[in-house]
Design a protein around this motif. Structure first.
Motif, PDB file in Angstrom:
ATOM      1  N   ILE A 184       0.843  -1.194   0.000  1.00  0.00           N
ATOM      2  CA  ILE A 184       0.000   0.000   0.000  1.00  0.00           C
ATOM      3  C   ILE A 184       0.882   1.248   0.000  1.00  0.00           C
ATOM      4  CG2 ILE A 184      -1.694   1.296   1.393  1.00  0.00           C
ATOM      5  CD1 ILE A 184      -2.923  -1.203   0.366  1.00  0.00           C
ATOM      6  N   LYS A 185       1.930   1.199   0.798  1.00  0.00           N
ATOM      7  CA  LYS A 185       2.778   2.381   0.953  1.00  0.00           C
ATOM      8  C   LYS A 185       3.627   2.651  -0.282  1.00  0.00           C
ATOM      9  CE  LYS A 185       3.040   2.424   5.885  1.00  0.00           C
ATOM     10  NZ  LYS A 185       2.375   3.696   6.024  1.00  0.00           N
ATOM     11  N   ASP A 186       3.989   1.605  -0.989  1.00  0.00           N
ATOM     12  CA  ASP A 186       4.775   1.800  -2.199  1.00  0.00           C
ATOM     13  C   ASP A 186       4.277   0.820  -3.255  1.00  0.00           C
ATOM     14  OD1 ASP A 186       6.661   2.142  -4.151  1.00  0.00           O
ATOM     15  OD2 ASP A 186       8.299   2.440  -2.732  1.00  0.00           O
ATOM     16  N   SER A 187       3.643   1.358  -4.257  1.00  0.00           N
ATOM     17  CA  SER A 187       3.022   0.467  -5.242  1.00  0.00           C
ATOM     18  C   SER A 187       4.049  -0.227  -6.134  1.00  0.00           C
ATOM     19  CB  SER A 187       1.992   1.223  -6.070  1.00  0.00           C
ATOM     20  OG  SER A 187       2.617   2.302  -6.701  1.00  0.00           O
ATOM     21  N   ARG A 188       5.335   0.140  -5.971  1.00  0.00           N
ATOM     22  CA  ARG A 188       6.364  -0.586  -6.746  1.00  0.00           C
ATOM     23  C   ARG A 188       6.665  -1.944  -6.115  1.00  0.00           C
ATOM     24  NH1 ARG A 188      10.958   3.772  -6.352  1.00  0.00           N
ATOM     25  NH2 ARG A 188      10.082   3.688  -4.273  1.00  0.00           N
ATOM     26  N   THR A 189       6.217  -2.139  -4.889  1.00  0.00           N
ATOM     27  CA  THR A 189       6.536  -3.390  -4.184  1.00  0.00           C
ATOM     28  C   THR A 189       5.914  -4.586  -4.902  1.00  0.00           C
ATOM     29  OG1 THR A 189       6.536  -2.160  -2.119  1.00  0.00           O
ATOM     30  CG2 THR A 189       6.419  -4.558  -1.938  1.00  0.00           C
ATOM     31  N   VAL A 190       6.753  -5.566  -5.197  1.00  0.00           N
ATOM     32  CA  VAL A 190       6.238  -6.784  -5.842  1.00  0.00           C
ATOM     33  C   VAL A 190       6.387  -8.001  -4.919  1.00  0.00           C
ATOM     34  CG1 VAL A 190       6.503  -6.031  -8.238  1.00  0.00           C
ATOM     35  CG2 VAL A 190       8.428  -7.098  -7.090  1.00  0.00           C
ATOM     36  N   VAL A 191       7.335  -7.931  -4.016  1.00  0.00           N
ATOM     37  CA  VAL A 191       7.525  -9.021  -3.055  1.00  0.00           C
ATOM     38  C   VAL A 191       7.832  -8.432  -1.679  1.00  0.00           C
ATOM     39  CG1 VAL A 191       8.816 -11.127  -2.485  1.00  0.00           C
ATOM     40  CG2 VAL A 191       8.614 -10.427  -4.869  1.00  0.00           C
ATOM     41  N   ALA A 192       7.227  -9.003  -0.650  1.00  0.00           N
ATOM     42  CA  ALA A 192       7.566  -8.589   0.723  1.00  0.00           C
ATOM     43  C   ALA A 192       7.703  -9.840   1.572  1.00  0.00           C
ATOM     44  CB  ALA A 192       6.494  -7.669   1.281  1.00  0.00           C
ATOM     45  N   GLY A 193       8.811  -9.918   2.267  1.00  0.00           N
ATOM     46  CA  GLY A 193       9.046 -11.085   3.120  1.00  0.00           C
ATOM     47  C   GLY A 193       8.849 -10.730   4.580  1.00  0.00           C
ATOM     48  N   GLY A 194       8.399 -11.711   5.331  1.00  0.00           N
ATOM     49  CA  GLY A 194       8.252 -11.513   6.773  1.00  0.00           C
ATOM     50  C   GLY A 194       9.341 -12.270   7.509  1.00  0.00           C
ATOM     51  N   ILE A 195       9.448 -12.009   8.797  1.00  0.00           N
ATOM     52  CA  ILE A 195      10.486 -12.673   9.586  1.00  0.00           C
ATOM     53  C   ILE A 195       9.979 -14.042  10.054  1.00  0.00           C
ATOM     54  CG2 ILE A 195       9.773 -11.503  11.739  1.00  0.00           C
ATOM     55  CD1 ILE A 195      12.757 -11.462  12.505  1.00  0.00           C
ATOM     56  N   VAL A 196      10.850 -15.036   9.979  1.00  0.00           N
ATOM     57  CA  VAL A 196      10.485 -16.376  10.451  1.00  0.00           C
ATOM     58  C   VAL A 196      11.215 -16.619  11.764  1.00  0.00           C
ATOM     59  CG1 VAL A 196      10.514 -18.838   9.925  1.00  0.00           C
ATOM     60  CG2 VAL A 196      10.108 -17.191   8.108  1.00  0.00           C
ATOM     61  N   ARG A 197      10.467 -16.992  12.772  1.00  0.00           N
ATOM     62  CA  ARG A 197      11.072 -17.270  14.078  1.00  0.00           C
ATOM     63  C   ARG A 197      10.862 -18.727  14.445  1.00  0.00           C
ATOM     64  NH1 ARG A 197      11.741 -12.244  17.015  1.00  0.00           N
ATOM     65  NH2 ARG A 197      10.934 -10.617  15.697  1.00  0.00           N
ATOM     66  N   ILE A 198      11.795 -19.234  15.209  1.00  0.00           N
ATOM     67  CA  ILE A 198      11.711 -20.622  15.654  1.00  0.00           C
ATOM     68  C   ILE A 198      10.688 -20.727  16.784  1.00  0.00           C
ATOM     69  CG2 ILE A 198      13.025 -22.421  16.880  1.00  0.00           C
ATOM     70  CD1 ILE A 198      13.774 -22.401  14.018  1.00  0.00           C
TER      71      ILE A 198
END
Lengths: 356, 470
Positions: B191-205
């Motif tokens: 939403i904040k940047d329409s150029r964004t095509v991929v966004a990753g989240g953090i994976v925790r154990i």
């Protein structure tokens, strides 16, 4: 020997960094624990105060409880927000939203949250200033409008956005229009902002849109038209009709979408023409608009769109048909018909809308 | 005699090379750590004024399709779908793609959610194995269950993309859990940047943590050493590495367990690559490749506040299988897109990120492993100064500890409040201990992956995981 000396110095430096990291980690973890314990404590005390405020038997005791709550808040915005949240989320009987709002207003007169956020606006960093702008707008603190306006000019994009959003909530048409015009060339950014701002705007949306149409570029114009389509503003219909019949494809897409939202019978002819357009986005919008009309000619066009070469248009047509008065015979004809595209689209929608 | 001398010189100089290489790698990591610290600091402050919860009911959020590829996941699948249904997001659909499971994955989903078979038209925008049936539930209208012939994880994901109706999609592992607000936070990147095509989240154990309905309810130190080391390792990898690379728009991997993609872009690049076990990295590299080749503006980003919990392997055998697969996936992707390396056309990705991955992430493991054997050997042979060896050893361990401790500081800084002060300090002990054995074993597993690349590149390893506590 020189390299060995450097290595030893390097090693000592590493040990120093590790030591600093350990101290930092321990301090942060300790602060985190203190913060958690403090919040738990505050929450426990707030529970008692909020309970007291909500269920005070007399006006006098309620006032006393509110004073105690104000003392607990003691000018800390985080504690104030926790108390307000707790009241809003309270599920007890006899407390509807209106009653809760009234109670919050009474608390506000004692706590003066506006002063808290005003202080944050004066003294905070860009992040706190942005936050303060939004909260001041929530509290309808119009007297701080000028200070918020100053933040709109900030070089920090987030602060400028938050300040403009606050003015939006305050219904400041001139400042909001000026901000939107300032970012109109940033097409990656402005589309979303226009959507959000019109959504939150408390002033006259027609006036804001008219002000933008007067000065904005084509991209902004199309975005605004698409955004305000849902508000069905009659004042712009002639402009939409003109755009829908024009040669500019982007404008045409926006205008057909806006006209489709009205669902006026007098626009049927324009929508019928648009339903045969070479651009599938226009065809799809037109089909959606025709489905609101429910005339036989509109029904025929939507049925015809079930066989469109573009998947999205077929799906839109199938969904639209379920909202129109389609006869069982027509339905049978589509489902058993020669056009497999149409039958598939229709089945797909029916399976999800009708109990099987 | 000349030949022996040549070997002697080679060994001695190779030793120096190994040492210099290790030190250089650690220095690069430390630079990453510092950049990440400033980035996390900025992002943390930004979340304060972002007020992301105000978007909770917003119509301006983009709807998301959650795709869960499932192969023999009868143990976790129902529980996972139920947890996803409680996500804090206004518009989403869940698509469970059963990739020809041989167990009761399908029956469990169909029965648990009262689903019935529907006829639906499918746009095969990406070619996949045949989709045999689609199930729908009137009780859970945002859930679809897809039954298809076995074709591998990539094929299942591609089938999910074909059937999805929303502009964004996320691929989720059947045995992971995402936090309630994770999707909301991650979608704001689009939403904040329409150029964004991929966004990753953090994976925790998740080992040791109690996760209920996507919320962390408490942490106890996991019992096994191997699990404790992984906690430190994941902090380092995500909070340091990914934050750094995302800052320069050259992040090459978004975890297969939790990433959000713009569907149109993935379709344009042809979907997930089949017959690879590193499909999560490959798709991101292919997107970089495609976008830069066509001179398109785009962003691959990372959000350290969007959390996905995953159960880490609990045995050395499982971790061996996992790390081998990761290394093979890395190698496969780098070979597939080798043309990008040192190619200025691909900007920072081609000139820095790709070479870094070739040199340090892929071959770095080989150099490090040779060093483990060669340096002590040379020492025994009397070709290496003992003082020099001790200093080098202490230096490399210290640098490793700096990185791990730094990641723990970052973790604490993100105000997760997951661990108490005591637990944080306790886990920091493992940041030191991992340098004595664990790190070396992991490096050897990675080298094994490279050696067995041809043999294992198309095989899947099943890892034994713990159930999430309910």
């Amino acid at each position: 020997m020189k390299i060995e000396l450097i290595s030893v110095i390097g090693l000592l430096l590493c040990l120093l960094i590790i030591g600093i990291e350990y101290i930092l980690l321990y301090r942060l973890a300790e602060l985190q624990d203190e913060h958690t314990a403090r919040n738990d404590n505050i929450r426990r005390r707030l529970d008692i105060h909020v309970e007291g405020v909500l269920y005070a038997p007399t006006q006098g005791s309620r006032d006393a409880e509110i004073t105690a709550l104000a003392d607990e808040i003691n000018g800390e915005y985080a504690v104030y927000e926790m108390a307000v949240k707790e009241i809003k989320e309270h599920q007890g009987s006899g407390f509807d939203d209106e009653a809760k709002e009234k109670l919050i207003e009474r608390i506000n007169t004692q706590v003066d949250p506006v002063a808290m956020y005003a202080k944050m606006l004066d003294e905070g960093d860009v992040y706190h200033k942005g936050y303060a702008c939004r909260r001041l707008a929530d509290l309808e603190a119009l007297e701080y409008r000028d200070k918020i306006k100053e933040c709109v000019d900030s070089k920090d994009r987030d602060l400028a956005y938050n300040a403009a959003m606050a003015l939006c909530e305050m219904g400041d048409v001139y400042e909001v229009a000026a901000y939107l015009l300032r970012i109109e060339n940033d097409t990656q950014y402005s589309g979303r902002i226009v959507n959000e701002f019109f959504d939150q705007f408390t002033g006259d949306r027609e006036e804001l849109a008219a002000m933008l149409f007067e000065k904005c570029n084509k991209y902004m114009k199309c975005t605004v038209i698409k955004t305000i389509a849902q508000y069905k503003i009659d004042g712009f219909r002639n402009m939409y009709i003109e755009g829908a019949s024009g040669d500019d494809n982007q404008l045409k897409i926006a205008c057909v979408k806006a006209l489709a939202a009205f669902g006026y019978p007098e626009d049927e002819q324009i929508l019928q023409i648009a339903a045969g357009d070479k651009d599938w986005v226009i065809r799809s919008s037109a089909v959606r608009g025709l489905s609101l009309l429910k005339t036989q000619t509109a029904l025929n066009t939507v049925k015809h769109a079930l066989g469109d070469k573009e998947w999205w248009v077929r799906q839109t047509a199938a969904q639209s048909l379920t909202r129109m008065d389609i006869s069982p015979r027509d339905l049978e004809e589509i489902l058993g018909g020669y056009d497999r595209f149409a039958a598939d689209a229709m089945k797909n929608v029916l399976y999800k809308t009708v109990d099987t | 005699m000349g030949f022996l001398n040549a070997i002697r010189y080679f060994i001695v100089y190779f030793n120096y090379f190994c040492m210099a290489f290790t030190l250089l790698l650690n220095i690069i990591y430390i630079i990453q750590l510092f950049v990440s610290f400033f980035r996390v600091h900025h992002n943390y402050n930004r979340t304060f004024s972002d007020d992301y919860l105000s978007y909770e009911d917003s119509e301006n959020l983009l709807p998301i399709s959650l795709i869960i590829p499932a192969y023999n996941e009868q143990e976790h699948i129902v529980q996972n779908v139920r947890s996803l249904m409680k996500l804090n997001y206004p518009h989403f659909e869940i698509i469970v793609v059963n990739d020809g499971s041989t167990d009761k994955t399908g029956d469990r989903v169909i029965n648990a959610f009262h689903m019935h078979k529907i006829e639906t038209s499918i746009r095969y925008q990406i070619p996949t194995q045949k989709i045999e049936a689609v199930y729908y539930s009137k009780t859970y209208p945002n859930l679809l269950y897809v039954q298809k012939a076995n074709g591998g994880k990539s094929d299942a994901l591609n089938a999910g993309i074909n059937i999805s109706k929303y502009p964004l999609f996320t691929c989720l592992d059947a045995d992971s859990r995402i936090e309630k607000d994770a999707l909301l936070r991650l979608s704001l990147e689009f939403i904040k940047d329409s150029r964004t095509v991929v966004a990753g989240g953090i994976v925790r154990i998740a080992n040791g943590s109690k996760i209920v309905d996507g919320e962390l309810k408490g942490f106890t130190m996991p019992k096994k050493l191997i699990e404790r080391f992984q906690i430190v390792e994941y902090y380092r990898s995500f909070l340091m590495g990914r934050v750094f690379w995302a800052a320069s728009n050259s992040l090459l991997i978004v975890s297969g367990a939790f990433g959000l993609f713009r569907k149109q872009t993935v379709i344009e690049v042809g979907g997930y690559k089949k017959n690879t076990i590193g499909e999560d990295m490959e798709i991101v590299v292919r997107i970089h490749h495609y976008m830069r080749k066509h001179r398109r503006k785009y962003k691959v980003t990372f959000n350290e506040f969007s959390v996905c919990w995953t159960q880490g392997p609990m045995s050395l055998n499982d971790i061996r299988s996992q790390r081998r697969r990761w290394q093979i996936g890395l190698m496969d992707t780098l070979i597939s897109h080798a043309g990008m390396t040192f190619n200025p056309r691909y900007g920072f990705v081609g000139m820095v990120s790709m070479p870094y991955n070739w040199i340090f992430e892929l071959f770095g493991a080989v150099v490090e492993t040779i060093g483990y054997f060669l340096i002590p050997f040379t020492l025994i042979m009397g070709e290496l100064n003992m003082f020099f060896f001790v200093i080098y050893f202490l230096l490399s361990v210290s640098l490793g500890v700096i990185l791990s401790e730094g990641s723990l500081v970052l973790e604490q800084y993100t105000h997760r409040a997951a661990m108490t002060a005591k637990q944080s300090i306790a886990i920091s002990v493992y940041a030191i201990l991992e340098n004595f054995g664990y790190r070396q074993i992991i490096t050897i597993f990675r080298v094994e992956g490279i050696i067995k690349y041809r043999k294992l590149r198309k095989t899947w390893g099943k890892i034994q995981r713990k159930e999430f506590e309910q």
